[in-house]
Design a protein around this motif. Sequence first.
Motif, PDB file in Angstrom:
ATOM      1  N   GLY A 113      18.923  60.508  23.443  1.00 16.18           N
ATOM      2  CA  GLY A 113      20.100  60.168  24.426  1.00 16.18           C
ATOM      3  C   GLY A 113      20.852  59.020  23.372  1.00 16.18           C
ATOM      4  O   GLY A 113      22.001  58.664  23.737  1.00 16.18           O
ATOM      5  N   MET A 114      20.295  58.482  22.373  1.00 11.82           N
ATOM      6  CA  MET A 114      21.191  57.436  21.605  1.00 11.82           C
ATOM      7  C   MET A 114      21.986  58.197  20.574  1.00 11.82           C
ATOM      8  O   MET A 114      22.145  59.324  20.498  1.00 11.82           O
ATOM      9  CB  MET A 114      19.968  56.590  20.591  1.00 11.82           C
TER      10      MET A 114
ATOM     11  N   PRO B  66      16.816  65.225  10.882  1.00  5.76           N
ATOM     12  CA  PRO B  66      15.650  64.361  11.687  1.00  5.76           C
ATOM     13  C   PRO B  66      16.170  63.567  12.731  1.00  5.76           C
ATOM     14  O   PRO B  66      15.429  63.168  13.606  1.00  5.76           O
ATOM     15  CB  PRO B  66      14.844  63.439  10.314  1.00  5.76           C
ATOM     16  N   MET B  67      17.261  62.686  12.480  1.00  3.16           N
ATOM     17  CA  MET B  67      17.828  61.636  13.389  1.00  3.16           C
ATOM     18  C   MET B  67      18.231  62.445  14.552  1.00  3.16           C
ATOM     19  O   MET B  67      18.218  62.135  15.668  1.00  3.16           O
ATOM     20  CB  MET B  67      18.998  61.124  12.692  1.00  3.16           C
TER      21      MET B  67
ATOM     22  N   GLY C  40      21.502  63.159  22.752  1.00  4.38           N
ATOM     23  CA  GLY C  40      22.087  62.095  21.719  1.00  4.38           C
ATOM     24  C   GLY C  40      23.133  62.719  21.045  1.00  4.38           C
ATOM     25  O   GLY C  40      23.625  63.976  21.073  1.00  4.38           O
ATOM     26  N   LYS C  41      23.457  61.835  20.330  1.00  2.00           N
ATOM     27  CA  LYS C  41      24.605  62.316  19.274  1.00  2.00           C
ATOM     28  C   LYS C  41      24.594  61.586  17.661  1.00  2.00           C
ATOM     29  O   LYS C  41      23.919  60.547  17.812  1.00  2.00           O
ATOM     30  CB  LYS C  41      25.954  62.084  19.761  1.00  2.00           C
TER      31      LYS C  41
ATOM     32  N   CYS D 221      28.439  53.833  18.610  1.00  2.00           N
ATOM     33  CA  CYS D 221      27.207  53.965  18.069  1.00  2.00           C
ATOM     34  C   CYS D 221      25.947  52.845  18.424  1.00  2.00           C
ATOM     35  O   CYS D 221      26.580  51.648  18.327  1.00  2.00           O
ATOM     36  CB  CYS D 221      27.114  53.809  16.462  1.00  2.00           C
ATOM     37  N   ASP D 222      25.030  53.086  18.738  1.00  2.00           N
ATOM     38  CA  ASP D 222      23.925  52.239  19.060  1.00  2.00           C
ATOM     39  C   ASP D 222      23.422  51.773  17.681  1.00  2.00           C
ATOM     40  O   ASP D 222      22.824  50.719  17.623  1.00  2.00           O
ATOM     41  CB  ASP D 222      22.737  53.020  19.861  1.00  2.00           C
TER      42      ASP D 222
END
Length: 230
Positions: A72-73, A88-89, A97-98, A141-142
């Motif tokens: 979800g980040m 991988p991210m 997430g995105k 962005c987180d």
Amino acid sequence: MRHQVLLTLLLPLLAVAQQPATPPTPPALKEYEGRVIAQTMHWQGANWLIRNKREREEGVAKMREELHLKPGMAVCDMGAGNGYHTIPMAEAVGATGKVYAVDVQPEMIVMLNERAIEKGITSIQTIVGEYHDPKLPANSCDLVLLVDVYHEFSHPVQMLEGMKKALKPGGQICLVEFRAEDDEVPIKPEHKMSKVQILKEMKANGLKLEREFDGLPWQHMMFFGLADAK
């Protein structure tokens, strides 16, 4: 009738004249805060990014673990190249997430998109950035990750400003840079940075160190937040 014809011809010109002028691109720097800025790695050298020994040299799996990514980040791979870290991210943040993948070389973005399609990943938004503008959406962005890329920025001030604006409240910018303090790290000096230099440049741009990890074989890993954040 004649006046109507003239008005029809002049209106488009007047509209263009009234538009705000595009700000000029700031000049590229060759040095910043006493540091020589390295040249950007050309897309034709992209195979080096996915070399088999990279895990052994850089402890990549441990580095990604230290990012503390969760489903979800919304995160960014700045200077994403051909997607060595982007893929991988995206898997770590999941379908909810995105990942924003930014690179100034369109050829790198093409390679990244091809890899994402092969993996069936649809949560990556690729962005062809500019040398002075990451083109990230505001408050999006987180975490913004920069692996061995910040030292190549010809416009470090403008790029950091763009990334700061892209951070959500509490978001961080993570720099991973080869250690200049270690002569055993077999990387050209202009592609290395010391902790002292990193801290100097981040402080000058309104960022404060919030966390660091010293367990990588060759690199510093440092997390920065906004200095004026409460």
